[in-house]
Design an enzyme around this catalytic site. Structure first.
Site, PDB file in Angstrom:
ATOM      1  N   LYS A 101      12.088   1.521   4.863  1.00 41.77           N
ATOM      2  CA  LYS A 101      12.474   2.841   5.373  1.00 41.77           C
ATOM      3  C   LYS A 101      11.250   3.704   5.656  1.00 41.77           C
ATOM      4  O   LYS A 101      10.354   3.835   4.813  1.00 41.77           O
ATOM      5  CB  LYS A 101      13.381   3.549   4.351  1.00 41.77           C
ATOM      6  CG  LYS A 101      14.020   4.831   4.874  1.00 41.77           C
ATOM      7  CD  LYS A 101      15.034   5.351   3.892  1.00 41.77           C
ATOM      8  CE  LYS A 101      15.712   6.619   4.413  1.00 41.77           C
ATOM      9  NZ  LYS A 101      16.434   6.396   5.686  1.00 41.77           N
TER      10      LYS A 101
ATOM     11  N   GLY B 165       6.040   3.388  -0.296  1.00 42.76           N
ATOM     12  CA  GLY B 165       5.591   2.023  -0.054  1.00 42.76           C
ATOM     13  C   GLY B 165       5.437   1.695   1.416  1.00 42.76           C
ATOM     14  O   GLY B 165       4.457   1.055   1.826  1.00 42.76           O
ATOM     15  N   CYS B 166       6.372   2.157   2.227  1.00 39.05           N
ATOM     16  CA  CYS B 166       6.341   1.848   3.655  1.00 39.05           C
ATOM     17  C   CYS B 166       5.202   2.583   4.363  1.00 39.05           C
ATOM     18  O   CYS B 166       4.607   2.059   5.310  1.00 39.05           O
ATOM     19  CB  CYS B 166       7.684   2.186   4.294  1.00 39.05           C
ATOM     20  SG  CYS B 166       9.038   1.202   3.611  1.00 39.05           S
ATOM     21  N   THR B 167       4.900   3.787   3.889  1.00 39.73           N
ATOM     22  CA  THR B 167       3.763   4.525   4.450  1.00 39.73           C
ATOM     23  C   THR B 167       2.464   3.783   4.155  1.00 39.73           C
ATOM     24  O   THR B 167       1.607   3.628   5.039  1.00 39.73           O
ATOM     25  CB  THR B 167       3.709   5.949   3.885  1.00 39.73           C
ATOM     26  OG1 THR B 167       4.917   6.646   4.245  1.00 39.73           O
ATOM     27  CG2 THR B 167       2.513   6.710   4.426  1.00 39.73           C
TER      28      THR B 167
ATOM     29  N   VAL C  92       2.348   0.594   6.586  1.00 44.12           N
ATOM     30  CA  VAL C  92       1.987   0.794   7.998  1.00 44.12           C
ATOM     31  C   VAL C  92       0.544   1.272   8.137  1.00 44.12           C
ATOM     32  O   VAL C  92      -0.150   0.931   9.095  1.00 44.12           O
ATOM     33  CB  VAL C  92       2.949   1.775   8.715  1.00 44.12           C
ATOM     34  CG1 VAL C  92       4.372   1.233   8.700  1.00 44.12           C
ATOM     35  CG2 VAL C  92       2.883   3.176   8.135  1.00 44.12           C
TER      36      VAL C  92
END
Length: 216
Positions: free
Chosen positions: A101, A106-108, A111
């Protein structure tokens, strides 16, 4: 009868809370992935056997990694760069990574790690594509917020994640993408699968493996 109904209601509430906790953990924890600790490199025959063995799997069971050596499932989806297709990378190595998401911790990290290593990855002849079940508007916002040079696919219905065996389906919460990375060779075949991804090291891990694959 009243006690039985109350017990069922409590169990349903517990199940709902567990689903929310699992989904939140997958999004936030940089090194958390709902997959075996070791990288799965199953042959197509072994993958078929494994799939048969788990045909009665529950929604909380983990998806196996797509089999290395098999053709990569194609895609053509709305993205942060317009529409992005696997054909855009024909004849090149392609790094396709899934994240749960946008804008979560974590996703930041994930990427940003890919973006920090984008130049080095491209120097090895590869392009990068991210994918999540976020709507395309969210993908655009996420991309612009962190100045990402690569596209983020909007796999809104989770179909691409399912085709790459990277989808997690939870009661109430729905379907979202597990944190996984795939390397596709210039022939359009899956060359490597990272079942467990450390979001902070996502880029360096890809570079290390790309060097092995491109020198082979």
């Amino acid at each position: 009868a009243t006690q039985a109904k109350q017990s069922i209601s409590r169990l349903q509430t517990m199940g709902f809370r567990l689903s929310l906790l699992v989904a939140a953990a997958a999004c936030v924890a940089p090194s958390m992935a709902f997959a075996p600790a070791a990288i799965s490199l199953r042959s197509p025959a072994a993958a078929a056997s494994h799939a048969s063995a788990r045909s009665a799997a529950s929604p909380l069971d983990l998806n196996m990694a797509a089999s290395v050596g098999a053709p990569a499932p194609p895609f053509s989806l709305p993205s942060s760069k317009g529409t992005t297709s696997i054909n855009d990378f024909e004849g090149k190595w392609t790094v396709l990574f899934f994240f749960p998401k946008a804008f979560t911790q974590g996703c930041t990290c994930q990427v940003q790690s890919m973006e920090e290593e984008a130049k080095a990855i491209r120097a090895l002849g590869a392009e990068i594509v991210g994918a999540s079940t976020d709507p395309v508007e969210k993908c655009v916002e996420f991309s612009e917020a962190y100045s990402l040079s690569y596209p983020l696919l909007s796999d809104a219905d989770g179909q691409l994640a399912k085709e790459y065996d990277s989808a997690i389906s939870l009661p109430i919460v729905g379907t979202f993408a597990n944190r996984k990375t795939f390397i596709i060779n210039p022939q359009g075949e899956l060359a490597y699968a990272f079942d467990k991804v450390n979001a902070k090291e996502a880029g360096p891990e890809v570079i290390e493996q790309l060097k092995v694959l491109t020198e082979a």
